[in-house]
Design an enzyme around this catalytic site. Sequence first.
Site, PDB file in Angstrom:
ATOM      1  N   SER A  84     -57.894 -31.160 -49.882  1.00  0.00           N
ATOM      2  CA  SER A  84     -58.994 -31.197 -48.913  1.00  0.00           C
ATOM      3  C   SER A  84     -59.751 -29.885 -48.830  1.00  0.00           C
ATOM      4  O   SER A  84     -60.716 -29.778 -48.089  1.00  0.00           O
ATOM      5  CB  SER A  84     -58.462 -31.576 -47.521  1.00  0.00           C
ATOM      6  OG  SER A  84     -57.590 -30.577 -47.031  1.00  0.00           O
ATOM      7  N   THR A 203     -60.683 -29.447 -43.548  1.00  0.00           N
ATOM      8  CA  THR A 203     -61.121 -28.082 -43.770  1.00  0.00           C
ATOM      9  C   THR A 203     -60.012 -27.157 -43.331  1.00  0.00           C
ATOM     10  O   THR A 203     -59.062 -27.577 -42.687  1.00  0.00           O
ATOM     11  CB  THR A 203     -62.370 -27.801 -42.909  1.00  0.00           C
ATOM     12  OG1 THR A 203     -62.769 -26.451 -43.084  1.00  0.00           O
ATOM     13  CG2 THR A 203     -62.087 -28.009 -41.438  1.00  0.00           C
ATOM     14  N   THR A 221     -64.089 -25.970 -47.069  1.00  0.00           N
ATOM     15  CA  THR A 221     -63.625 -27.339 -47.310  1.00  0.00           C
ATOM     16  C   THR A 221     -64.216 -27.903 -48.598  1.00  0.00           C
ATOM     17  O   THR A 221     -65.232 -27.413 -49.099  1.00  0.00           O
ATOM     18  CB  THR A 221     -64.041 -28.250 -46.144  1.00  0.00           C
ATOM     19  OG1 THR A 221     -63.485 -29.549 -46.315  1.00  0.00           O
ATOM     20  CG2 THR A 221     -65.554 -28.379 -46.061  1.00  0.00           C
ATOM     21  N   ARG A 231     -73.707 -35.160 -49.678  1.00  0.00           N
ATOM     22  CA  ARG A 231     -73.306 -35.152 -48.271  1.00  0.00           C
ATOM     23  C   ARG A 231     -72.758 -33.782 -47.889  1.00  0.00           C
ATOM     24  O   ARG A 231     -71.994 -33.162 -48.617  1.00  0.00           O
ATOM     25  CB  ARG A 231     -72.253 -36.224 -48.023  1.00  0.00           C
ATOM     26  CG  ARG A 231     -71.723 -36.280 -46.566  1.00  0.00           C
ATOM     27  CD  ARG A 231     -70.449 -35.486 -46.372  1.00  0.00           C
ATOM     28  NE  ARG A 231     -69.895 -35.645 -45.011  1.00  0.00           N
ATOM     29  CZ  ARG A 231     -68.853 -34.976 -44.544  1.00  0.00           C
ATOM     30  NH1 ARG A 231     -68.240 -34.100 -45.311  1.00  0.00           N
ATOM     31  NH2 ARG A 231     -68.414 -35.169 -43.308  1.00  0.00           N
ATOM     32  N   THR A 254     -62.353 -29.420 -37.077  1.00  0.00           N
ATOM     33  CA  THR A 254     -61.764 -30.155 -38.185  1.00  0.00           C
ATOM     34  C   THR A 254     -61.992 -31.641 -37.947  1.00  0.00           C
ATOM     35  O   THR A 254     -62.177 -32.075 -36.817  1.00  0.00           O
ATOM     36  CB  THR A 254     -60.258 -29.851 -38.298  1.00  0.00           C
ATOM     37  OG1 THR A 254     -59.702 -30.544 -39.421  1.00  0.00           O
ATOM     38  CG2 THR A 254     -59.507 -30.290 -37.055  1.00  0.00           C
ATOM     39  N   GLY A 255     -61.991 -32.413 -39.011  1.00  0.00           N
ATOM     40  CA  GLY A 255     -62.161 -33.853 -38.864  1.00  0.00           C
ATOM     41  C   GLY A 255     -63.499 -34.346 -39.375  1.00  0.00           C
ATOM     42  O   GLY A 255     -64.092 -33.751 -40.278  1.00  0.00           O
TER      43      GLY A 255
END
Length: 343
Positions: A84, A203, A221, A231, A254-255
């Site tokens: 990731s 990230t 990330t 993107r 994060t997420g």
Amino acid sequence: MFSRRKFIKTTALSASLLAIDKKSVAGLLPPALNAAVKPIVISTWDFGIAANQAAWKTLISGGKALDAVEQGVRVPEADPKNQSVGYGGLPDRDGHVTLDACIMDEAGNCGSVAGLEHIMHPISVARMVMEKTPHVMLVGDGALQFALENGFKKEKLLTKESEKAWKEWLKTAKYAPVMNIENKLYDKSAPQKLPGNQYNHDTIGMLAIDSHGNISGACTTSGMAYKLHGRVGDSPIIGAGLYVDNEVGGATSTGVGEEVIRNVGSFLVVELMRQGYSPEDACKEAVMRIIRKKPETAKNIQVGFLALNKKGEYGAYAIQKGFSYAVCTEQKTDLLIPGKSYY
């Protein structure tokens, strides 16, 4: 006229002030002089432990927080097992590993890159954007050109493991998000491969205070796996994935980046701390705004915030259970803390 009596009173007052316990006046001192502020570094997820160790080497030697966070996040950037972040990151749907990163120092200087290919350490390119250009962000081919012109080496970032997962995903090209899969991916005691029909989003965000009381942050990330080519999430966006105000503190996220961007999440957390919120409460309020705006969406995604204030206090909050963060201080080394959550 300055009499002997006035002199005696003044001397007595000075002596009484000197006798006051240092702890009682610590809060009255400028933050940079507050003896309670020690070097500290915090970062998202369990792979933040190794990153913190690298950052701590800089902090413990009296180095700057800016240098510490850069060196810290370079560790997961170069880890092929981390799918990731950086090298080994899962590609977009066209098979390209595109990296995003940003960095911010105590003076409000910041740099960012987005959609960067072929460069293992986007965080260092972001810092160079900050220090060598009048710009904040460079993207895509322009970011790559800038990196190569400044001595960075062009490399293949798609590992055999990530390529295999991508080709498996192509069989169905179906998105099926898995909450907190970052921890599962990076569990070195029981390594697990990412199934081809799943994607992750994550990230490493890092915040540090150095021995001078100054704060800096970094965020890097490989973005959402199998994303549309081009993107960009929240990670390289100042105010979304990362924000630092040396008078108040810093925050990172994060997420699912889209929801963080819509709420300018990290900036929001810092501004809430300015209003007197604790780091954890500020993170919670930022999460609750996402939930209140899109309650149905929030049930199926993960977003978490991590914050550090000028006093060295820290906290986190996430939508879903499973988010964790790593902390390193003189008293707490390599500590992994589960963040609180709404669900």
